[in-house]
Design a protein around this motif. Structure first.
Motif, mmCIF file in Angstrom:
data_model
loop_
_atom_site.group_PDB
_atom_site.id
_atom_site.type_symbol
_atom_site.label_atom_id
_atom_site.label_comp_id
_atom_site.label_asym_id
_atom_site.label_seq_id
_atom_site.Cartn_x
_atom_site.Cartn_y
_atom_site.Cartn_z
ATOM 1 N N HIS A 75 34.574 48.138 41.443
ATOM 2 C CA HIS A 75 33.813 48.883 42.456
ATOM 3 C C HIS A 75 34.379 50.311 42.768
ATOM 4 C CE1 HIS A 75 31.505 45.460 43.260
ATOM 5 N NE2 HIS A 75 32.517 44.645 43.380
ATOM 6 N N HIS B 105 38.246 41.784 41.222
ATOM 7 C CA HIS B 105 37.370 41.708 42.185
ATOM 8 C C HIS B 105 37.809 40.728 43.242
ATOM 9 C CE1 HIS B 105 33.820 44.106 40.319
ATOM 10 N NE2 HIS B 105 34.743 43.763 38.971
ATOM 11 N N CYS B 106 36.806 40.927 44.421
ATOM 12 C CA CYS B 106 37.062 39.780 45.366
ATOM 13 C C CYS B 106 35.616 39.167 45.663
ATOM 14 C CB CYS B 106 37.492 40.429 46.731
ATOM 15 S SG CYS B 106 39.142 41.451 46.466
ATOM 16 N N GLU C 124 35.923 45.681 49.700
ATOM 17 C CA GLU C 124 36.541 45.146 48.297
ATOM 18 C C GLU C 124 37.265 46.177 47.625
ATOM 19 O OE1 GLU C 124 33.515 42.981 46.107
ATOM 20 O OE2 GLU C 124 34.871 42.640 44.360
HETATM 21 ZN ZN LIG Z 1 33.200 42.702 43.256
#
Ligand SMILES: [Zn+2]
Length: 440
Positions: A235, A324-325, A270
């Motif tokens: 992101h 990522h989270c 995130e």
């Molecule tokens: Zn993500």
């Protein structure tokens, strides 16, 4: 400032329970100064705890880490002038109360009056000559409010708030620093200046800057010498919707979903958490001699879905880790690390067959689980992720934890847990590089 430390005894809920009272009771030791309480306690069975405090004019919450069970911290209460009550609670990261205490802050009478001999001028309806800057000490403010011998300064972030009565100097000027020790990088602090009757004179917000760690100057080992790793921090601050071909041999397309995870308790994005962990991972890999390239190093940028595989493809990277989270709003109890590998992309098939890819993904997962102590999670092969599908080298989308889980949300923003994740992924790269025959 002169300090008269008062060692204050604690608590405790457990006193009510005769069985528990037989066990050694944990104690919070405190030293009280004007606007400040230093505290310490020992909880040998914990590495991380969550501390919250509040007075009538200040409140904050902060994760503490300890490698040996001894914890120390500070409650900053710049708005609490009088002999006010302060409540201090210690929780597990799962929000279970472990210990608490209540104490009284010292009076600080010297700060409680405006300058003498202020000229009589019309009271301003807004502040002038305003300057707000941020440094590690906190938020520095400087402004004038003609005719106002006192104002209220209010600062609020997701982790803390302060309501401070300020008194003018002889020129109706105000200047000082509000410490914000609980506030995370990239948080927004809302700043309001009000009259004593709460009429607004100014309102704005300040973005707390994030400073990435410097790259290491020395190597800890050379075991990853010659290995090229691309780190793709998932992101970015602002989502831009794109539609792209889902993979080299796929007819279907994938459109960007808006769904970036957001912390249940931290309220963090995130994109910032993945960036912080990416920069720690970069340094952990550099320390082992690897060459590292990053798809991004800042929040305010745009890296498209296809760029995220074109960058490692063009550099002929040996591995890509896409950080990522996770998010599961429907079930905040869900925790764990998930590693996703590509399944039927023609590029992925040239990297490894299904069993070979699964072995790599599980190797990475196990290294991360060992380093973090997080036992939950799994490794999955699918066609879902465009970045994986378009990568010409082993590519893994790593969901490092759930920001919708209270505990993992706090952990993912803790520098010490971020470091564990970085070390786990570095160990995973070392083991995968051996499996690929890149290193001995
Ligand atoms: Zn993500």
């Amino acid at each position: 400032m002169p300090v008269k430390p008062i060692v204050c005894l604690l608590l405790c809920l457990l006193l009510c329970c005769p069985a528990a009272a037989l066990a050694e009771e944990p104690v919070i030791y405190t030293e009280i100064e004007p606007h400040l309480v230093r505290y310490s306690f020992d909880l040998p069975q914990y590495s991380f705890v969550y501390v919250k405090f509040d007075t009538q004019n200040d409140a904050g919450s902060k994760v503490l880490y300890s490698g040996n069970g001894h914890f120390e911290g500070v409650c900053e209460a710049p708005g609490t002038f009088e002999e006010a009550r302060l409540g201090l609670n210690v929780y597990t990261l799962g929000n279970r109360l472990l210990m608490q205490t209540k104490l009284t802050l010292e009076a600080d009478a010297s700060e409680q009056s405006p300058a003498a001999g202020l000229p009589a001028v019309a009271a301003a309806n807004k502040v002038t000559d305003l300057a707000l800057t941020y440094s590690p000490e906190g938020l520095h403010y400087r402004f004038s409010a003609p005719g106002r011998d006192s104002v209220i300064l209010r600062c609020k972030s997701p982790q803390e708030w302060h309501r401070i009565t300020l008194y003018a100097d002889a020129g109706y000027r105000y200047e000082g620093v509000v410490p914000l020790p609980c506030t995370y990088p990239d948080d927004t602090v809302t700043v309001s200046i009000l009259t004593p009757n709460s009429a607004p004179l100014y309102e704005s917000s300040v973005l707390i800057p994030y400073h990435a760690p410097e790259a290491p100057q020395t190597l800890k080992s050379t075991e990853l010498m010659g290995v090229v790793v691309c780190i793709d921090a998932g992101h970015q601050r602002t989502t831009q919707v794109e539609t792209v071909q889902s993979g080299p041999n796929f007819v279907q397309t994938t459109t960007t979903t808006i769904g970036m995870a957001k912390g249940t308790e931290t309220r963090r994005m995130e994109s910032q958490v993945t960036l912080e962990i990416a920069m720690q991972l970069r340094n952990a890999l550099l320390e082992r001699g690897a060459s590292v390239l990053m798809t991004r190093e800042i929040q305010d940028t745009f890296v498209g879905m296809l760029d995220r595989s074109a960058i490692p493809n063009n550099a002929k990277a040996d591995f890509v880790l896409r950080l990522h989270c996770n998010s599961r709003r429907s079930n905040p109890d869900v925790q764990g690390i998930e590693v996703y590998c590509p399944l039927s992309s023609s590029y992925a098939k040239q990297v490894a067959d299904t069993d070979g890819y699964r072995l790599l993904g599980e190797t990475l997962l196990r290294a991360m689980q060992k380093a973090t102590g997080m036992p939950k999670g799994g490794c999955t092969l699918n066609d879902t992720y465009v970045g994986n599908n378009w990568s010409k080298m082993p590519s893994f989308l790593v969901e490092m934890g759930y920001m919708t889980n209270f505990e993992e949300d706090l952990l993912l923003s803790s520098p010490e847990y971020q470091q564990r994740l970085a070390q786990g992924m570095t160990q995973g790269i070392i083991e995968m590089a051996r499996l690929r025959g890149l290193i001995d």
